[in-house]
Design an enzyme around this catalytic site. Structure first.
Site, PDB file in Angstrom:
ATOM      1  N   PHE A 140      57.824 101.637  -1.082  1.00  0.00           N
ATOM      2  CA  PHE A 140      57.060 102.467  -2.013  1.00  0.00           C
ATOM      3  C   PHE A 140      55.752 101.762  -2.320  1.00  0.00           C
ATOM      4  O   PHE A 140      55.750 100.586  -2.690  1.00  0.00           O
ATOM      5  CB  PHE A 140      57.838 102.710  -3.308  1.00  0.00           C
ATOM      6  CG  PHE A 140      57.091 103.598  -4.256  1.00  0.00           C
ATOM      7  CD1 PHE A 140      57.071 104.984  -4.070  1.00  0.00           C
ATOM      8  CD2 PHE A 140      56.356 103.069  -5.315  1.00  0.00           C
ATOM      9  CE1 PHE A 140      56.356 105.813  -4.927  1.00  0.00           C
ATOM     10  CE2 PHE A 140      55.641 103.901  -6.183  1.00  0.00           C
ATOM     11  CZ  PHE A 140      55.647 105.268  -5.980  1.00  0.00           C
ATOM     12  N   ASP A 225      52.754  93.775  -1.236  1.00  0.00           N
ATOM     13  CA  ASP A 225      52.744  94.612  -2.427  1.00  0.00           C
ATOM     14  C   ASP A 225      53.673  93.957  -3.442  1.00  0.00           C
ATOM     15  O   ASP A 225      54.900  94.066  -3.333  1.00  0.00           O
ATOM     16  CB  ASP A 225      53.196  96.033  -2.068  1.00  0.00           C
ATOM     17  CG  ASP A 225      53.245  96.951  -3.287  1.00  0.00           C
ATOM     18  OD1 ASP A 225      53.211  96.431  -4.419  1.00  0.00           O
ATOM     19  OD2 ASP A 225      53.328  98.175  -3.089  1.00  0.00           O
ATOM     20  N   LYS A 254      51.614  96.930 -12.665  1.00  0.00           N
ATOM     21  CA  LYS A 254      52.780  96.956 -13.562  1.00  0.00           C
ATOM     22  C   LYS A 254      52.702  95.877 -14.664  1.00  0.00           C
ATOM     23  O   LYS A 254      51.969  96.073 -15.603  1.00  0.00           O
ATOM     24  CB  LYS A 254      54.071  96.866 -12.749  1.00  0.00           C
ATOM     25  CG  LYS A 254      54.334  98.157 -11.945  1.00  0.00           C
ATOM     26  CD  LYS A 254      55.798  98.458 -11.704  1.00  0.00           C
ATOM     27  CE  LYS A 254      55.994  99.920 -11.330  1.00  0.00           C
ATOM     28  NZ  LYS A 254      55.967 100.176  -9.888  1.00  0.00           N
TER      29      LYS A 254
HETATM   30  C1  LIG Z   1      55.108 101.081  -9.050  1.00  0.00           C
HETATM   31  C2  LIG Z   1      54.734 100.619  -7.699  1.00  0.00           C
HETATM   32  C3  LIG Z   1      53.547 101.064  -7.075  1.00  0.00           C
HETATM   33  C4  LIG Z   1      52.656 102.119  -7.688  1.00  0.00           C
HETATM   34  O1  LIG Z   1      52.063 101.705  -8.883  1.00  0.00           O
HETATM   35  P1  LIG Z   1      51.404 102.816  -9.838  1.00  0.00           P
HETATM   36  O2  LIG Z   1      50.841 101.998 -10.973  1.00  0.00           O
HETATM   37  O3  LIG Z   1      52.480 103.749 -10.248  1.00  0.00           O
HETATM   38  O4  LIG Z   1      50.337 103.494  -9.061  1.00  0.00           O
HETATM   39  C5  LIG Z   1      53.243 100.554  -5.829  1.00  0.00           C
HETATM   40  N1  LIG Z   1      54.027  99.643  -5.229  1.00  0.00           N
HETATM   41  C6  LIG Z   1      55.165  99.193  -5.792  1.00  0.00           C
HETATM   42  C7  LIG Z   1      56.000  98.176  -5.074  1.00  0.00           C
HETATM   43  C8  LIG Z   1      55.567  99.677  -7.045  1.00  0.00           C
HETATM   44  O5  LIG Z   1      56.713  99.258  -7.576  1.00  0.00           O
END
Ligand SMILES: *Cc1c(COP(=O)(O)O)cnc(C)c1O
Length: 408
Positions: A140, A225, A254
């Site tokens: 994700f 990420d 986050k």
């Molecule tokens: C939450 C998340 C995102 C997206 O972040 P947003 O602030 O919702 O755009 C991308 N990568 C990972 C691994 C995430 O947990």
């Protein structure tokens, strides 16, 4: 607007675009790990707003910081720089592999910047054919069109075509698949060191080492990420530090702002040079309010004492969950994850039913997250105490008992 409207959960169904199906209660106040709803009911919040409020709700230092900054300077745009963003840039580059930072407002935007940078760097240096992006099944990376296309969950990109091209997904932790997919036309491999939304799945060291070697061999960029796994979540400032395999680009968001929206893309001098003036940008990115909060978050989290407490709290929580697995082997299969990023996996007999357990827990005042249909995800505030863990244990067992009685 002359007066405040009287709002209830029903108002959501009237005026909000129905992309979410929020719980029946409306939280109105938080402190530490506690939340209270409109009726004054108390909840133990182990969701941390999806791994965001790592220092808990209404942390006094952050409240003080944002008040002071609000009275001083909120926003000037990127026609000007500002002191908090420069301090945050210093803190993040000093603490990581990176030399430079780009700031934005969310995780999806940070990944968007990372992927655009990788394409631009590769095009400038090697030509237009070097455009392939390799990503992983169940990953994700956000909800922009580029990031849903790169993410490995088709349900998020279906119906939005035509999608950006030259993006391929291979199984996570599969070394042979990685060897087979790589060639000189790959510009970037993007990977979560611990998959979050995809089911709380840590990478193996050999897998990340293989990706690093393959990227080096084919002049491709390795992008981590760390939006969910970073900022102390796994017991290191960033999860990659536990693997000792360094990326070329890394994203954070986050927990970086503990709930104040901010995202960051970090990289080296050489790669950052591809983003010359005007090539990428954002109005709010790096604004003084967000940056001042993130600076304080960094100061609190990035200390040996804080991070070693995350490790021991993670061990405690894992032990608690393993106790629950042992007590209810018909319901739960196992516990996996790293630090305070843990997944309680349903048994084969109860696949698809994780949500019934979290709904029961919510009724009993315990807030838990899901990662897919089969995993209860625990990403609590990093300030969780042994006492919180004991309370969570009791509430979880009570909820499972009631669920067994009612659901059979
Ligand atoms: C939450 C998340 C995102 C997206 O972040 P947003 O602030 O919702 O755009 C991308 N990568 C990972 C691994 C995430 O947990």
């Amino acid at each position: 607007m002359e007066k405040n409207y009287a709002v209830t959960r029903h108002t959501f169904d009237e005026v909000i675009v129905p992309t979410y199906a929020p719980s029946a209660f409306i939280p109105v106040r938080g402190a530490g790990l506690n939340l209270w709803d409109q009726q004054g009911k108390e909840y133990l919040d182990l969701t941390a707003g999806i791994a965001v409020t790592s220092l808990g709700h209404a942390h006094p230092v952050l409240v003080d910081t944002i008040k002071k900054q609000a009275e001083t300077l909120w926003h000037v745009s990127n026609y000007y720089t500002n002191e908090p963003v420069l301090q945050l840039g210093k803190a993040l580059t000093e603490a990581t592999f990176a030399d430079r930072a780009f700031f934005c407002n969310s995780g999806g935007e940070a990944n968007e910047a990372a992927l655009k940078l990788a394409r631009r760097w590769a095009h400038d240096k090697y030509g237009l054919q070097k455009a392939r992006i390799i990503s992983f099944v169940n990953s994700f990376h956000g909800r922009t069109l580029f990031t849903v296309s790169v993410g490995g969950q088709p349900k998020y990109s279906e119906g939005f075509g035509p999608l950006p091209g030259m993006i391929e997904h291979i199984p996570y932790n599969d070394i042979d698949a990685a060897h087979a997919v790589m060639d000189d036309d790959v510009c970037a491999v993007i990977v979560e060191p611990v998959q979050g939304e995809g089911g709380v799945m840590p990478a193996t060291t050999a897998f990340l080492q293989t990706l690093r070697e393959l990227c080096d061999r084919h002049n491709a960029l390795l992008i981590y990420d760390e939006i969910q796994s970073g900022m102390g979540r796994t017991g290191k400032l960033f999860a990659y530090m536990d693997y000792d395999v360094v990326p070329d680009i890394m994203t954070s968001a986050k927990a970086l702002g503990n709930g104040f929206p901010i995202g960051a893309m970090l990289t080296t001098n050489e790669i950052a040079a591809a983003f010359t003036v005007g090539v990428h940008g954002t109005t709010y990115g790096g604004n003084p309010l967000a940056a001042s909060v993130a600076c304080e978050v960094m100061k609190i989290i990035n200390t040996p004492d804080f991070l070693s407490r995350v490790v021991s709290a993670g061990e405690q929580l894992k032990k608690m969950l393993e106790g629950v697995v042992a007590a209810y082997p018909q319901v739960f299969g196992k516990v996996r994850g790293k630090g305070l990023m843990l997944g309680l996996v349903m048994s084969d007999a109860c696949l698809g039913r994780a949500k019934e357990i979290t709904a029961m827990a919510e009724k009993n005042g315990l807030l838990l997250l899901l990662a897919g249909l089969d995993v209860i995800r625990l990403v609590p505030p990093l300030i969780i105490t042994d006492e919180h863990i004991r309370r969570a244990d009791a509430l979880l067992r009570q909820s499972v008992d009631e669920w067994i009685k009612t659901a059979g």
